[in-house]
Design a protein around this motif. Structure first.
Motif, short mmCIF file in Angstrom:
data_model
loop_
_atom_site.label_atom_id
_atom_site.label_comp_id
_atom_site.label_asym_id
_atom_site.label_seq_id
_atom_site.Cartn_x
_atom_site.Cartn_y
_atom_site.Cartn_z
N UNK A 36 10.24 -19.59 4.03
CA UNK A 36 9.66 -18.43 3.38
C UNK A 36 8.60 -18.80 2.37
N UNK A 37 8.29 -20.08 2.25
CA UNK A 37 7.27 -20.57 1.32
C UNK A 37 6.71 -21.88 1.87
N UNK A 38 5.54 -22.27 1.42
CA UNK A 38 5.01 -23.58 1.81
C UNK A 38 5.16 -24.59 0.69
N UNK A 39 5.88 -24.25 -0.37
CA UNK A 39 6.06 -25.13 -1.53
C UNK A 39 7.39 -25.87 -1.46
N UNK A 40 7.48 -26.85 -0.59
CA UNK A 40 8.65 -27.71 -0.43
C UNK A 40 9.95 -26.93 -0.20
N UNK A 41 10.00 -26.04 0.79
CA UNK A 41 11.23 -25.30 1.04
C UNK A 41 12.37 -26.21 1.47
N UNK A 42 12.07 -27.35 2.04
CA UNK A 42 13.10 -28.33 2.42
C UNK A 42 13.15 -29.48 1.44
N UNK A 43 12.56 -29.31 0.29
CA UNK A 43 12.56 -30.37 -0.71
C UNK A 43 11.74 -31.55 -0.23
N UNK A 44 12.20 -32.74 -0.54
CA UNK A 44 11.53 -33.95 -0.09
C UNK A 44 12.18 -34.51 1.16
N UNK A 45 12.90 -33.66 1.87
CA UNK A 45 13.51 -34.03 3.14
C UNK A 45 12.47 -33.86 4.23
N UNK A 46 12.40 -34.80 5.14
CA UNK A 46 11.41 -34.72 6.20
C UNK A 46 12.04 -34.74 7.59
N UNK A 47 13.36 -35.01 7.68
CA UNK A 47 14.04 -35.09 8.97
C UNK A 47 14.69 -33.75 9.28
N UNK A 48 14.18 -33.05 10.29
CA UNK A 48 14.72 -31.77 10.73
C UNK A 48 15.14 -31.91 12.18
N UNK A 49 16.41 -31.62 12.47
CA UNK A 49 16.92 -31.66 13.84
C UNK A 49 17.38 -30.27 14.24
N UNK A 50 16.91 -29.80 15.40
CA UNK A 50 17.30 -28.51 15.94
C UNK A 50 18.07 -28.77 17.23
N UNK A 51 19.31 -28.28 17.31
CA UNK A 51 20.11 -28.47 18.51
C UNK A 51 20.26 -27.14 19.25
#
Length: 79
Positions: A36-51
């Motif tokens: 809902x934002x482009x300002x680090x919505x996932x923090x400093x996490x960069x690994x996203x897995x979608x199953x």
């Protein structure tokens, strides 16, 4: 600061509407995880897995507030 796993599961939609301090991985195994934002919505996490059963909705967000791109892995029938 959240150091663990951000897990989205079930059938609903979880919208991350503000900056977060998460440094752990993100797993979407059901339902929708929506940015809902482009300002680090996932923090400093960069690994996203979608199953299978999960959907990652970037909602037109560019991730411009992140310090680097997300590393996205899609498994099974994830979207």
């Amino acid at each position: 600061m959240f150091l663990g796993l951000l897990l989205a599961q079930g059938t609903g939609t979880l919208t991350l509407a503000s900056t977060n301090a998460n440094t752990g991985a993100t797993l979407i195994s059901g339902g929708v995880l929506k940015l809902g934002t482009n300002l680090k919505p996932l923090g400093d996490n960069f690994a996203v897995t979608v199953t299978s059963g999960g959907t990652f909705d970037v909602n037109g967000q560019t991730g411009a507030g992140a310090t680097r791109r997300y590393d996205l892995t899609i498994q099974g029938n994830g979207a």
